[in-house]
Design a protein around this motif. Structure first.
Motif, PDB file in Angstrom:
ATOM      1  N   THR A 267       0.826  -1.205   0.000  1.00 23.57           N
ATOM      2  CA  THR A 267       0.000   0.000   0.000  1.00 23.57           C
ATOM      3  C   THR A 267       0.862   1.258   0.000  1.00 23.57           C
ATOM      4  O   THR A 267       0.480   2.284  -0.560  1.00 23.57           O
ATOM      5  CB  THR A 267      -0.947   0.008   1.207  1.00 23.57           C
ATOM      6  N   THR A 268       2.035   1.178   0.613  1.00 22.47           N
ATOM      7  CA  THR A 268       2.945   2.331   0.605  1.00 22.47           C
ATOM      8  C   THR A 268       3.479   2.586  -0.800  1.00 22.47           C
ATOM      9  O   THR A 268       3.545   3.735  -1.254  1.00 22.47           O
ATOM     10  CB  THR A 268       4.115   2.101   1.577  1.00 22.47           C
ATOM     11  N   LYS A 269       3.848   1.530  -1.482  1.00 20.79           N
ATOM     12  CA  LYS A 269       4.302   1.683  -2.866  1.00 20.79           C
ATOM     13  C   LYS A 269       3.201   2.292  -3.731  1.00 20.79           C
ATOM     14  O   LYS A 269       3.450   3.202  -4.539  1.00 20.79           O
ATOM     15  CB  LYS A 269       4.726   0.327  -3.435  1.00 20.79           C
ATOM     16  N   ASP A 270       1.986   1.819  -3.556  1.00 17.08           N
ATOM     17  CA  ASP A 270       0.872   2.349  -4.347  1.00 17.08           C
ATOM     18  C   ASP A 270       0.668   3.838  -4.077  1.00 17.08           C
ATOM     19  O   ASP A 270       0.369   4.611  -4.990  1.00 17.08           O
ATOM     20  CB  ASP A 270      -0.409   1.580  -4.036  1.00 17.08           C
ATOM     21  N   LEU A 271       0.822   4.236  -2.809  1.00 18.77           N
ATOM     22  CA  LEU A 271       0.676   5.651  -2.455  1.00 18.77           C
ATOM     23  C   LEU A 271       1.723   6.490  -3.169  1.00 18.77           C
ATOM     24  O   LEU A 271       1.409   7.531  -3.778  1.00 18.77           O
ATOM     25  CB  LEU A 271       0.809   5.823  -0.943  1.00 18.77           C
ATOM     26  N   PHE A 272       2.984   6.056  -3.108  1.00 16.38           N
ATOM     27  CA  PHE A 272       4.048   6.811  -3.763  1.00 16.38           C
ATOM     28  C   PHE A 272       3.853   6.823  -5.279  1.00 16.38           C
ATOM     29  O   PHE A 272       3.991   7.865  -5.924  1.00 16.38           O
ATOM     30  CB  PHE A 272       5.399   6.204  -3.399  1.00 16.38           C
ATOM     31  N   LYS A 273       3.532   5.684  -5.819  1.00 19.19           N
ATOM     32  CA  LYS A 273       3.373   5.540  -7.266  1.00 19.19           C
ATOM     33  C   LYS A 273       2.255   6.426  -7.803  1.00 19.19           C
ATOM     34  O   LYS A 273       2.345   6.951  -8.913  1.00 19.19           O
ATOM     35  CB  LYS A 273       3.078   4.062  -7.572  1.00 19.19           C
ATOM     36  N   SER A 274       1.214   6.627  -7.005  1.00 22.54           N
ATOM     37  CA  SER A 274       0.063   7.408  -7.447  1.00 22.54           C
ATOM     38  C   SER A 274       0.169   8.889  -7.123  1.00 22.54           C
ATOM     39  O   SER A 274      -0.774   9.650  -7.361  1.00 22.54           O
ATOM     40  CB  SER A 274      -1.212   6.843  -6.814  1.00 22.54           C
ATOM     41  N   GLY A 275       1.319   9.324  -6.574  1.00 18.46           N
ATOM     42  CA  GLY A 275       1.518  10.743  -6.303  1.00 18.46           C
ATOM     43  C   GLY A 275       1.039  11.192  -4.949  1.00 18.46           C
ATOM     44  O   GLY A 275       0.777  12.383  -4.748  1.00 18.46           O
ATOM     45  N   GLY A 276       0.962  10.257  -3.969  1.00 14.58           N
ATOM     46  CA  GLY A 276       0.512  10.640  -2.640  1.00 14.58           C
ATOM     47  C   GLY A 276       1.620  11.012  -1.685  1.00 14.58           C
ATOM     48  O   GLY A 276       1.359  11.484  -0.578  1.00 14.58           O
ATOM     49  N   ALA A 277       2.876  10.813  -2.104  1.00 17.13           N
ATOM     50  CA  ALA A 277       4.020  11.141  -1.254  1.00 17.13           C
ATOM     51  C   ALA A 277       5.223  11.420  -2.132  1.00 17.13           C
ATOM     52  O   ALA A 277       5.297  10.956  -3.281  1.00 17.13           O
ATOM     53  CB  ALA A 277       4.323  10.005  -0.275  1.00 17.13           C
ATOM     54  N   GLY A 278       6.185  12.170  -1.565  1.00 18.89           N
ATOM     55  CA  GLY A 278       7.319  12.610  -2.358  1.00 18.89           C
ATOM     56  C   GLY A 278       8.533  11.716  -2.312  1.00 18.89           C
ATOM     57  O   GLY A 278       9.392  11.789  -3.193  1.00 18.89           O
ATOM     58  N   SER A 279       8.651  10.851  -1.290  1.00 16.90           N
ATOM     59  CA  SER A 279       9.817   9.970  -1.150  1.00 16.90           C
ATOM     60  C   SER A 279       9.378   8.601  -0.676  1.00 16.90           C
ATOM     61  O   SER A 279       8.349   8.457   0.000  1.00 16.90           O
ATOM     62  CB  SER A 279      10.839  10.545  -0.153  1.00 16.90           C
ATOM     63  N   PHE A 280      10.198   7.608  -0.995  1.00 19.49           N
ATOM     64  CA  PHE A 280       9.941   6.220  -0.618  1.00 19.49           C
ATOM     65  C   PHE A 280      11.288   5.534  -0.535  1.00 19.49           C
ATOM     66  O   PHE A 280      12.006   5.440  -1.531  1.00 19.49           O
ATOM     67  CB  PHE A 280       9.038   5.576  -1.676  1.00 19.49           C
TER      68      PHE A 280
END
Length: 441
Positions: A267-280
């Motif tokens: 779910t964290t990857k999906d958040l980053f991938k969809s533009g919900g966060a700036g770093s991962f």
């Protein structure tokens, strides 16, 4: 400890006891004639996914090369449960490809064959640091390294440049960048985004795993190693300071995604991938899919050093030759194929998604001959210069899970006192070291 993991340990203990010991189980089983041996191989991957397809290709090539019939089964859901079921039946797969961090709990239950490096053709070509991930507390080896990796910061280059920020070179500028992402509308749309996407759940110890790079770089240590064993170090000044910095990402800087404490890696990857966060912060196995999704808006950068410098989590997969197999010579042939230049290059799969070999463990293999993406070379340098495997205690999982509970609580409840929580964790670590009979006097 989860019920699933506790059940696995219990069943594994039954298997070990019923065979007298893991070491004797391997020698007591009558071996099939070499020309009649076959292999059943398991890997922790999604069936039908990119990694499964590459695994099937690799196993087919092995069979064509050696004439040894072999099947590859990819399992993602309830991997431990299915392995324990086979343990109950005293019918383990011949080979299991799984995380280096799983070595301790598998070996301590007698499920693995001990490896003599001198018996494995090509062992001298394997990176010595990779062998560190196959060595147990007793100093012996219980797996053959297949792949290695470490972590780096996947970052929204377009957001950083929109805010006029340089690539962060220390922790102050790193947190400032994350605050800019969360507060200064880097997308220009008014959309609320997080600075850092963090897998903060306790499931499989994810939050501890995903913050260990920050913990070590901040001066934290899990243990103090002595000639006579280990002492817990999670309540030292450096560890409390590092845990405080991690907690303050949620409680002071407020740069984590809402509900981070319940996010797993998917779910964290999906958040980053969809533009919900700036770093991962993640390993290079995500390079193909994230670059496909984000293109030139993505950059991959070295994590800035903390007060203790830069230490990045080193991990990988081992080929575990399971105890009780009647196909020991075939087990070794497969391990030798995996670490050969041919096997490593097949597992790397170029720049394809689903690669089984992230960083090659065979030092004679040049990644540039197989991959065009230069970011892989940066991961290799990070692994060589900064990578550190988790401590080689007999069973790392209880420590991973307990530290995850503490960190999860700290980012969930900002009223908690960090030192008090770490001192409580220190007591738990000390007791567990005693249970594992490695507590220094």
């Amino acid at each position: 400890m989860t019920r699933q993991f506790a059940a696995f340990l219990g069943v594994a203990a039954v298997l070990a006891l019923s065979a007298c010991s893991g070491a004797t189980a391997a020698v007591q089983v009558e071996q099939a004639p070499p020309d009649e041996q076959t292999l059943e191989i398991w890997q922790r991957k999604s069936p039908g996914g990119p990694s499964d397809k590459i695994g099937q290709e690799l196993v087919a090539a092995f069979t064509e090369e050696t004439g040894i019939p072999a099947t590859m089964t990819s399992i993602s859901d309830e991997f431990e449960v299915k392995l324990q079921q086979r343990a109950v039946q005293r019918n383990l797969p011949d080979v299991v490809i799984n995380d280096t961090a799983q070595l301790g709990n598998l070996q301590s239950q007698g499920l693995l064959r001990q490896i003599d490096r001198d018996d494995i053709d090509g062992a001298d070509d394997v990176n010595e640091r990779a062998w560190d991930g196959a060595r147990a507390y007793d100093g012996d080896y219980y797996g053959v390294p297949v792949t290695a990796h470490t972590v780096a910061l996947f970052n929204r280059k377009d957001w950083r440049e929109n805010l006029g920020l340089d690539v962060p070179d220390d922790w102050d500028s790193l947190v400032s960048m994350w605050q800019g992402f969360a507060e200064d509308d880097p997308t220009g749309t008014g959309k609320n985004v997080a600075g850092l996407a963090l897998p903060g759940t306790t499931q499989r110890g994810y939050i501890s795993w995903n913050t260990s790079t920050f913990f070590w770089s901040g001066g934290g240590e899990y243990f103090e190693e002595t000639p006579d064993g280990y002492r817990s170090a999670v309540a030292t000044t450096g560890s409390v300071r590092a845990a405080t910095w991690i907690r303050n990402l949620a409680c002071q800087a407020d740069v984590l995604q809402p509900g981070a404490s319940s996010y797993d890696t998917g779910t964290t990857k999906d958040l980053f991938k969809s533009g919900g966060a700036g770093s991962f912060l993640v390993a290079p196995y995500e390079l193909p899919s994230l670059k496909e999704a984000l293109g030139s808006d993505l950059e991959v950068i070295k994590p800035p050093p903390g007060p203790a410098g830069l230490v990045t989590l080193a991990e990988g997969n081992n080929a575990y030759l399971m105890a009780g197999s009647p196909n020991q010579s075939a087990q070794e042939k497969f391990a030798e194929y995996l670490i050969s230049a041919q096997g490593q290059e097949m597992g790397m799969a170029g720049d394809r998604d689903g690669n089984l070999v992230r960083l090659p463990v065979n030092s004679t293999v040049d990644m540039a001959d197989t991959r065009e993406d230069s970011d892989w070379a940066m991961f290799q340098q990070l692994f060589d210069d900064n990578g550190r495997y988790v401590p080689a205690v007999p069973n790392w999982n209880p420590f991973l899970n307990e530290s995850a509970k503490t960190l999860n609580a700290l980012i969930s409840d900002c009223s908690l006192d960090v030192r008090s929580e770490m001192e409580a964790l220190d007591d738990v670590f000390t007791a567990e070291l005693g249970r594992q009979e490695v507590l220094a006097p």
